[in-house]
Design a protein around this motif. Structure first.
Motif, PDB file in Angstrom:
ATOM      1  N   ALA A 147       0.862  -1.183   0.000  1.00  0.00           N
ATOM      2  CA  ALA A 147       0.000   0.000   0.000  1.00  0.00           C
ATOM      3  C   ALA A 147       0.895   1.229   0.000  1.00  0.00           C
ATOM      4  O   ALA A 147       2.039   1.172   0.450  1.00  0.00           O
ATOM      5  N   PRO A 148       0.386   2.352  -0.493  1.00  0.00           N
ATOM      6  CA  PRO A 148       1.204   3.567  -0.437  1.00  0.00           C
ATOM      7  C   PRO A 148       1.634   3.845   1.007  1.00  0.00           C
ATOM      8  O   PRO A 148       0.899   3.555   1.948  1.00  0.00           O
ATOM      9  N   LEU A 149       2.804   4.398   1.160  1.00  0.00           N
ATOM     10  CA  LEU A 149       3.310   4.665   2.494  1.00  0.00           C
ATOM     11  C   LEU A 149       2.540   5.778   3.185  1.00  0.00           C
ATOM     12  O   LEU A 149       2.382   5.763   4.401  1.00  0.00           O
ATOM     13  N   LEU A 150       2.063   6.747   2.417  1.00  0.00           N
ATOM     14  CA  LEU A 150       1.302   7.854   2.982  1.00  0.00           C
ATOM     15  C   LEU A 150      -0.097   7.864   2.385  1.00  0.00           C
ATOM     16  O   LEU A 150      -0.260   7.618   1.193  1.00  0.00           O
ATOM     17  N   PRO A 151      -1.083   8.189   3.194  1.00  0.00           N
ATOM     18  CA  PRO A 151      -2.441   8.289   2.651  1.00  0.00           C
ATOM     19  C   PRO A 151      -2.519   9.436   1.642  1.00  0.00           C
ATOM     20  O   PRO A 151      -1.767  10.409   1.718  1.00  0.00           O
ATOM     21  N   SER A 152      -3.441   9.317   0.707  1.00  0.00           N
ATOM     22  CA  SER A 152      -3.527  10.303  -0.374  1.00  0.00           C
ATOM     23  C   SER A 152      -3.802  11.709   0.143  1.00  0.00           C
ATOM     24  O   SER A 152      -3.283  12.682  -0.410  1.00  0.00           O
ATOM     25  N   ASP A 153      -4.584  11.854   1.208  1.00  0.00           N
ATOM     26  CA  ASP A 153      -4.860  13.200   1.709  1.00  0.00           C
ATOM     27  C   ASP A 153      -3.593  13.863   2.261  1.00  0.00           C
ATOM     28  O   ASP A 153      -3.366  15.061   2.051  1.00  0.00           O
ATOM     29  N   ALA A 154      -2.741  13.107   2.925  1.00  0.00           N
ATOM     30  CA  ALA A 154      -1.471  13.646   3.433  1.00  0.00           C
ATOM     31  C   ALA A 154      -0.558  14.027   2.270  1.00  0.00           C
ATOM     32  O   ALA A 154       0.077  15.094   2.295  1.00  0.00           O
ATOM     33  N   ARG A 155      -0.500  13.162   1.257  1.00  0.00           N
ATOM     34  CA  ARG A 155       0.321  13.475   0.077  1.00  0.00           C
ATOM     35  C   ARG A 155      -0.187  14.736  -0.608  1.00  0.00           C
ATOM     36  O   ARG A 155       0.594  15.606  -0.985  1.00  0.00           O
ATOM     37  N   ASP A 156      -1.514  14.846  -0.754  1.00  0.00           N
ATOM     38  CA  ASP A 156      -2.101  16.021  -1.415  1.00  0.00           C
ATOM     39  C   ASP A 156      -1.775  17.308  -0.674  1.00  0.00           C
ATOM     40  O   ASP A 156      -1.454  18.326  -1.291  1.00  0.00           O
ATOM     41  N   GLU A 203       7.991  17.577   7.235  1.00  0.00           N
ATOM     42  CA  GLU A 203       6.748  16.843   7.500  1.00  0.00           C
ATOM     43  C   GLU A 203       6.716  15.538   6.724  1.00  0.00           C
ATOM     44  O   GLU A 203       6.330  14.492   7.249  1.00  0.00           O
ATOM     45  N   THR A 204       7.142  15.600   5.476  1.00  0.00           N
ATOM     46  CA  THR A 204       7.165  14.401   4.637  1.00  0.00           C
ATOM     47  C   THR A 204       8.070  13.331   5.236  1.00  0.00           C
ATOM     48  O   THR A 204       7.686  12.167   5.346  1.00  0.00           O
ATOM     49  N   THR A 205       9.277  13.716   5.632  1.00  0.00           N
ATOM     50  CA  THR A 205      10.203  12.721   6.186  1.00  0.00           C
ATOM     51  C   THR A 205       9.674  12.150   7.502  1.00  0.00           C
ATOM     52  O   THR A 205       9.803  10.949   7.752  1.00  0.00           O
ATOM     53  N   ALA A 206       9.061  12.988   8.331  1.00  0.00           N
ATOM     54  CA  ALA A 206       8.513  12.495   9.598  1.00  0.00           C
ATOM     55  C   ALA A 206       7.363  11.517   9.348  1.00  0.00           C
ATOM     56  O   ALA A 206       7.290  10.456   9.981  1.00  0.00           O
ATOM     57  N   LEU A 207       6.476  11.856   8.420  1.00  0.00           N
ATOM     58  CA  LEU A 207       5.362  10.957   8.096  1.00  0.00           C
ATOM     59  C   LEU A 207       5.862   9.639   7.518  1.00  0.00           C
ATOM     60  O   LEU A 207       5.346   8.565   7.850  1.00  0.00           O
ATOM     61  N   MET A 226       8.832   8.231   8.043  1.00  0.00           N
ATOM     62  CA  MET A 226       9.478   7.455   9.112  1.00  0.00           C
ATOM     63  C   MET A 226       8.425   6.763   9.975  1.00  0.00           C
ATOM     64  O   MET A 226       8.578   5.589  10.325  1.00  0.00           O
ATOM     65  N   ASP A 227       7.368   7.486  10.310  1.00  0.00           N
ATOM     66  CA  ASP A 227       6.291   6.879  11.107  1.00  0.00           C
ATOM     67  C   ASP A 227       5.622   5.741  10.347  1.00  0.00           C
ATOM     68  O   ASP A 227       5.353   4.672  10.909  1.00  0.00           O
ATOM     69  N   ALA A 228       5.353   5.961   9.061  1.00  0.00           N
ATOM     70  CA  ALA A 228       4.690   4.939   8.246  1.00  0.00           C
ATOM     71  C   ALA A 228       5.567   3.700   8.101  1.00  0.00           C
ATOM     72  O   ALA A 228       5.083   2.562   8.183  1.00  0.00           O
ATOM     73  N   ARG A 266       6.579  -2.830  12.082  1.00  0.00           N
ATOM     74  CA  ARG A 266       5.967  -3.440  13.260  1.00  0.00           C
ATOM     75  C   ARG A 266       4.900  -4.455  12.848  1.00  0.00           C
ATOM     76  O   ARG A 266       4.861  -5.569  13.356  1.00  0.00           O
ATOM     77  N   ALA A 267       4.065  -4.092  11.898  1.00  0.00           N
ATOM     78  CA  ALA A 267       2.996  -4.992  11.452  1.00  0.00           C
ATOM     79  C   ALA A 267       3.566  -6.236  10.776  1.00  0.00           C
ATOM     80  O   ALA A 267       3.094  -7.352  11.026  1.00  0.00           O
TER      81      ALA A 267
END
Length: 114
Positions: free
Chosen positions: A26-35, A65-69, A71-73, A79-80
């Protein structure tokens, strides 16, 4: 019976994982965050002629913000994936382990294409 077995193997794919094959990571970031990040970068580019320093600060903030998101993703994806195989019974099916291996590989390949 032989034909049914061959037909099922063909439907399962070469590794026999019917219904468990992921179409890819799946994409690493949701589309709304990317947008939102794309909008911020666009705004920074458009305001550069009138306010170059502020424009660069906005671009830097969007980058941070992009790098932080990301890294979290990535930490959550790791973990999953790890939870899916690490604490499993030693007799875990090879097919399940193969699926986890494929997910690691696909995520790493996704990162390499960035």
């Amino acid at each position: 019976m032989y034909d049914q077995t061959r037909a099922q193997q063909a439907a399962d794919g070469p590794d026999g994982l019917a219904g468990r094959r992921a179409p890819g990571p799946a994409p690493l970031l949701p589309s709304d965050a990317r947008d939102k990040i794309v909008q911020r970068l666009g705004r920074a580019l458009n305001t550069f002629p009138d306010a170059p320093r502020e424009s660069l600060e906005e671009a830097e903030a969007a980058f941070d913000e992009t790098t932080a998101l990301l890294m979290d993703a990535l930490a959550e994806r790791r973990r999953a994936l790890r939870a899916g195989w690490q604490d499993q019974d030693p007799e875990t099916q090879t097919a399940e382990l193969h699926l986890a291996l494929r997910q690691y590989r696909e995520t790493a390949q996704l990162l390499l294409r960035l």
